[in-house]
Write a protein that holds these residues in place. Structure first.
Motif, PDB file in Angstrom:
ATOM      1  N   LYS A 192     117.621  -3.396  28.332  1.00 28.51           N
ATOM      2  CA  LYS A 192     116.563  -3.874  27.649  1.00 28.51           C
ATOM      3  C   LYS A 192     117.092  -4.619  26.498  1.00 28.51           C
TER       4      LYS A 192
ATOM      5  N   GLY B  98     118.387   4.427  32.522  1.00 25.20           N
ATOM      6  CA  GLY B  98     118.255   5.212  31.475  1.00 25.20           C
ATOM      7  C   GLY B  98     117.659   6.309  31.491  1.00 25.20           C
TER       8      GLY B  98
ATOM      9  N   SER C 194     114.421   1.441  24.597  1.00 24.57           N
ATOM     10  CA  SER C 194     113.878  -0.002  24.289  1.00 24.57           C
ATOM     11  C   SER C 194     114.164  -0.572  22.893  1.00 24.57           C
TER      12      SER C 194
HETATM   13  C1  LIG Z   1     112.841   1.559  29.933  1.00 19.37           C
HETATM   14  C2  LIG Z   1     112.402   2.960  29.299  1.00 19.37           C
HETATM   15  C3  LIG Z   1     113.175   3.964  29.543  1.00 19.37           C
HETATM   16  C4  LIG Z   1     113.876   4.106  30.877  1.00 19.37           C
HETATM   17  O1  LIG Z   1     113.607   3.840  31.801  1.00 19.37           O
HETATM   18  P1  LIG Z   1     114.590   3.468  33.071  1.00 19.37           P
HETATM   19  O2  LIG Z   1     113.462   3.017  34.182  1.00 19.37           O
HETATM   20  O3  LIG Z   1     115.035   5.042  33.522  1.00 19.37           O
HETATM   21  O4  LIG Z   1     115.565   2.571  32.795  1.00 19.37           O
HETATM   22  C5  LIG Z   1     112.934   5.136  28.645  1.00 19.37           C
HETATM   23  N1  LIG Z   1     112.287   5.154  27.607  1.00 19.37           N
HETATM   24  C6  LIG Z   1     111.584   3.799  27.075  1.00 19.37           C
HETATM   25  C7  LIG Z   1     110.992   3.996  25.896  1.00 19.37           C
HETATM   26  C8  LIG Z   1     111.873   2.853  27.813  1.00 19.37           C
HETATM   27  O5  LIG Z   1     111.213   1.618  27.601  1.00 19.37           O
END
Ligand SMILES: *Cc1c(COP(=O)(O)O)cnc(C)c1O
Length: 384
Positions: free
Chosen positions: A191, A63, A168
């Motif tokens: 997610k 993400g 998320s």
């Molecule tokens: C999981 C998450 C991310 C992104 O995390 P990655 O590990 O890079 O996939 C970003 N913001 C939020 C709010 C998340 O829950």
């Protein structure tokens, strides 16, 4: 028998068998007609889930790669960027903007607080505006869901482009990219979208695309215009994670078949069930006790309980994976995620295991009370 594992974290999340099955199929070529069909459908489905007319740009990355695409395309060194943060992921926006040399205005709340749109208005007025405002919809580290609609309105009123971390939240709770005036909705596969980690994407408005064409920082792989032009011809500029795109397409089909509104309603009920179960067990919530907080339930560590040990017991003895706090909340809270392919029996399992582990650690808990409260809350569709 193999150990059965239960994944109750807010990412990665459990993946339905229909989605897993696609991952076992032979690899197809990313410029062949069958992949193009899937690619095109997946990109359309992403637009439907984002509730956006403009293209959704897809990257092979976690993400955070889509975060980085937003900062790189919108924020050149010296450009003013305003970040609102109230937890681990909001702080990630700030550190990334700084890393790109932005003139950073940081509206920084204590972790667990809920951002106030009036504070954003004031900060933008004091700063004399900003090119882009970076927001977090669901702050997964605290369980707080911000009123992104109101925050986006405040940012737009000041003439800023609005970028929202919806990693998320997308697919779990209401998010309206176009109707709320969000220029860039950033999310990922692992997610609420029920797909393994590895894909990130962002919906990009025409205003944001124009700003990216006119400026931004150095970038290549994450360049929006290059990605957009390739996607328009269903001809990705670089080899996408072919199997993951096929998996995401199936998962988005499942979500859209259920219906976004039905999925949102299910998540509200799952959140309620989890919170009522936690409270019935005598534990204290860290995340807000409100319907909006339907992504992850954060629980304060009970006095005298070592969170790391509790989580290890849950995992090693029962195969149940919950997750602790991040950053400054490490050791102070633990979290149960309930986004994506979840039903009330997942909540019941998580609570039952938690009850067992806490009882073993010496806590006085009436057996079964949490599971009963969760099931009753879920089936009544309202608070007990
Ligand atoms: C999981 C998450 C991310 C992104 O995390 P990655 O590990 O890079 O996939 C970003 N913001 C939020 C709010 C998340 O829950």
């Amino acid at each position: 028998v193999p150990e059965k594992r239960y994944l109750f974290t807010p990412g990665p999340t459990p993946v339905p068998p229909e989605v897993l099955a696609i991952l076992a199929e032979p690899i197809i070529h990313h410029r062949g007609p069958d992949f193009r069909r899937t690619y095109g459908r997946c990109l359309e489905r992403l637009k439907a889930v984002c509730r956006a007319e403009q293209p959704v740009l897809l990257f092979t990355s976690s993400g955070t790669g889509a975060f980085e695409s937003a900062v790189a395309n919108l924020t050149a060194p010296g450009d003013r960027a305003l970040v609102v943060s109230a937890g681990y992921f909001g702080e990630r926006w700030a550190s990334m903007a700084s890393a790109f040399g932005a003139d950073l205005v940081h509206v920084r709340y204590a972790w667990g607080e809920t951002p106030d749109p009036d504070d954003l208005r004031t900060a933008l007025a004091d700063a004399g505006g900003a090119k882009a405002v970076y927001l977090t919809h669901s702050e997964t580290s605290t369980g707080v869901v911000a009123d992104v609609q109101a925050l986006a309105a405040a940012a737009r009123d000041a003439g800023a482009l609005v970028v929202v971390d919806a990693v998320s939240s997308l697919g779990a709770i209401p998010l309206e990219t176009d109707a709320w005036g969000i220029d860039v909705t950033v999310s990922g596969s692992q997610k609420a979208l029920m797909t393994p980690p590895g894909l990130a994407f962002c919906s990009v408005s025409s205003g944001a695309l124009a700003a990216a064409r006119a400026g931004g920082a150095t970038r290549y792989v994450l360049d929006w215009e290059r990605t957009r032009a390739g996607q328009e011809l269903l001809d990705a500029p670089f080899t996408p994670a072919v199997s993951l795109v096929r998996a995401l397409d199936v998962a988005l089909g499942l979500l859209l078949d259920e219906g976004l509104e039905a999925a949102f309603e299910r998540h509200v009920r799952l959140g309620r069930a989890c919170r009522e179960g936690v409270k019935a067990m005598g534990l204290e919530l860290f995340s807000p006790d409100e319907d909006r907080s339907a992504v992850v339930t954060a629980i304060r560590a009970p006095d005298g309980v070592d969170v790391a040990e509790l989580l290890l017991t849950l995992r090693d003895r029962f195969g149940v994976q919950l997750i602790g706090g991040q950053g400054e909340l490490k050791g102070k809270i633990f979290r149960i995620g309930h986004i994506g392919w979840f039903d009330v029996f997942d909540i019941a399992t998580a609570l039952a295991a938690l009850e067992l582990a806490l009882a073993e650690a010496g806590a006085e808990i009436e057996r079964g009370i949490a599971v009963t409260a969760a099931l009753e809350t879920y089936s009544s569709g309202a608070r007990v």
